[in-house]
Design a protein around this motif. Structure first.
Motif, short mmCIF file in Angstrom:
data_model
loop_
_atom_site.label_atom_id
_atom_site.label_comp_id
_atom_site.label_asym_id
_atom_site.label_seq_id
_atom_site.Cartn_x
_atom_site.Cartn_y
_atom_site.Cartn_z
N GLN A 82 -64.24 41.28 57.96
CA GLN A 82 -65.02 40.09 58.31
C GLN A 82 -65.20 39.97 59.82
O GLN A 82 -66.26 39.59 60.30
N GLU A 85 -67.98 42.21 60.89
CA GLU A 85 -69.28 41.75 60.41
C GLU A 85 -69.71 40.48 61.14
O GLU A 85 -70.82 40.39 61.64
N LEU A 86 -68.82 39.50 61.18
CA LEU A 86 -69.09 38.20 61.81
C LEU A 86 -67.75 37.50 62.01
O LEU A 86 -67.23 36.89 61.09
N TYR A 89 -68.55 31.90 63.32
CA TYR A 89 -69.72 31.07 63.57
C TYR A 89 -69.42 29.66 63.08
O TYR A 89 -68.52 29.45 62.28
N THR A 97 -71.57 30.06 57.02
CA THR A 97 -71.37 31.50 56.82
C THR A 97 -71.05 31.76 55.35
O THR A 97 -70.55 30.87 54.64
#
Ligand SMILES: *Cc1c(COP(=O)(O)O)cnc(C)c1O
Length: 464
Positions: A82, A85-86, A89, A97
């Motif tokens: 994770q 990936e991101l 946010y 998200t």
């Protein structure tokens, strides 16, 4: 500076700990005099290891949180993936998200009972701040802004922020910083051993619930926003209310139209053999705080479950609810929490707690009833307590006041290889939900051995 995973210079770490670090909920004079805190370096399953190489059975699941046990590679992989990936946010910018949405969906499914929505925070304290603000906002939207008062219990624990300490009923915490803030009322806790020794459980359940109704009437029902309580008070000493208490509390809340808030930070996620404690007690809260077991402590995340009728009010009236945190719905934390819940489902840890390990712990603890220092044992699911008394058959304490025997027995347990907590004169345990029968046997045998060793110390050096 690269922190090595192994081969620590423990003496140097302790020196730096005293030089630069202030631990939580601590006597800083004492820690400095000790030459720094015990350094925990690694853990696996139900065991933690300290810097001197001592291995301890973790009877506290960290701090009531590591439900799936330590060393879950799967949770580390989910966080790793994770983060690539991101990593982060927010949910301020009309954004969200995928992990936050999926975790909200999963938690709502586990809650059921009309608790359709979830608000995220990072800690149990923040979850309690959220219910504090959301409850008052809800009543303002309903055109009853005077409904501001929260009813709570003495000895409740709802966290360490200003709202958390105020909602909580810890007098020592209130004394530091001029708390509680206005609008929080405290009533008797359903602690039969301590407060109503020998009273018939049903009578005491009714009396403890009646105290809530009496206070509602005293402050005016039209001014009361909510009642808040932990299904079982954890930090207060694993206070298991008598049967009948919770349904009576719920009925009182309904009678006066006030919200019922369950703080499930400890009791959520399988601890009592149901996903949530309110499900065990058969009541329907309007708001539910959760944290700890939500991610098994692998990353900090907490949540508030919100009933559909509260959401309907927010949606009907509109306007910003100006509340939330930078890390609300943090995607990495949410991804780990989601996988943690999936592990609990896959391994059947909730059913196992209810049908197997919970009853096994109860039977094992009951073997301590013959010990001269034991006044009562109690447990529900994998949450247990042993009351230490100076006179068998009573609730009298060593030293005439609470808090003499507890630390003695706790320190002996730790020396004998078991991490437990002593709350006043109550030894409490809250092991990982993966604990085996053999480990439960070991836990209870270390408590017995420590009680045996404490007996001459307590009866000799400390005369009542
Ligand atoms: C631990 C706890 C909290 C506070 O959670 P933090 O994550 O320490 O802020 C709140 N309520 C209950 C019932 C708890 O046990």
């Amino acid at each position: 500076m690269n922190v090595p995973l192994r081969n620590h210079d423990i003496a140097e770490l302790k020196r730096l700990d005293v030089a630069h670090h202030l631990p939580a909920q601590a006597d800083h004079k004492l820690i400095a005099e000790m030459g720094g805190s015990r350094i925990i370096t690694r853990a696996h399953g139900c065991r933690i290891v300290d810097g001197d190489g001592n291995e301890l059975l973790d009877g506290m699941a960290g701090l009531w949180c590591v439900n799936v046990g330590y060393g879950r590679e799967e949770l580390a992989r989910v966080a790793y993936d994770q983060m690539l990936e991101l990593p982060y946010y927010n949910t301020f910018f009309k954004t969200v998200t995928p992990p936050a949405v999926m975790l909200a969906t999963k938690v709502a499914e586990k809650l059921g009972n009309g608790l359709t929505h979830v608000f995220f925070n990072s800690s149990g304290s923040e979850a309690n701040d959220t219910v504090f603000r959301l409850t008052r906002h809800y009543w303002a939207l309903k055109g009853q802004p005077q409904r501001k008062i929260f009813i709570s219990r003495w000895n409740a624990y709802h966290g360490s922020t200003v709202a958390g300490v105020s909602l909580g009923g810890m007098k020592a915490m209130h004394a530091q910083g001029g708390l509680p803030i206005p609008g929080v009322e405290h009533v008797i806790q359903p602690y039969r051993f301590g407060e109503a020794f020998g009273e018939d459980p049903a009578t005491f359940a009714a009396r403890a619930a009646q105290a809530i109704e009496d206070r509602i009437l005293a402050v005016g029902p039209e001014n009361v926003a909510a009642f808040i309580g932990e299904p079982i008070q954890g930090a207060g000493g694993v206070v298991i209310p008598p049967d009948g208490y919770w349904p009576l509390v719920e009925a009182i809340c309904r009678k006066y139209g006030i919200l019922l808030i369950c703080d499930e930070v400890i009791t959520g996620f399988g601890r009592l053999g149901e996903w949530f404690g309110f499900q065990h007690y058969g009541v329907r809260p309007d708001l539910v705080c959760m944290a700890k077991g939500l991610s098994s402590g692998y990353l900090p995340i907490s949540a508030v479950g919100v009933a559909d009728h509260i959401v309907a009010e927010l949606r009907e009236k509109g306007g910003d609810f100006v509340h939330g945190y930078t890390y609300s719905g943090h995607p990495t934390c949410a991804a780990v929490a989601l996988r943690n819940i999936e592990i609990m489902e896959r391994e059947g840890l909730v059913d196992r707690t209810r049908e197997d390990t919970g009853p096994y712990l109860a039977r094992a603890l009951a073997t301590l009833n013959d010990h001269p220092l034991v006044g009562e044992v109690r447990s529900l699911g994998l949450l247990g307590a042993v009351e230490i008394v100076s006179e068998k058959g009573t609730n009298k304490r060593f030293g005439g006041a609470e808090g003499t025997a507890g630390p003695v027995v706790r320190d002996l347990c730790i020396r004998n290889g078991l991490m437990v907590r002593g709350i006043r004169d109550t030894i409490v345990c809250c092991p990982p939900l993966i604990i085996s029968h053999a480990e439960i046997d070991q836990l209870v045998s270390i408590v017995r051995r420590s009680l045996d060793e404490a007996l001459p110390i307590l009866t000799g050096a400390v005369k009542t």
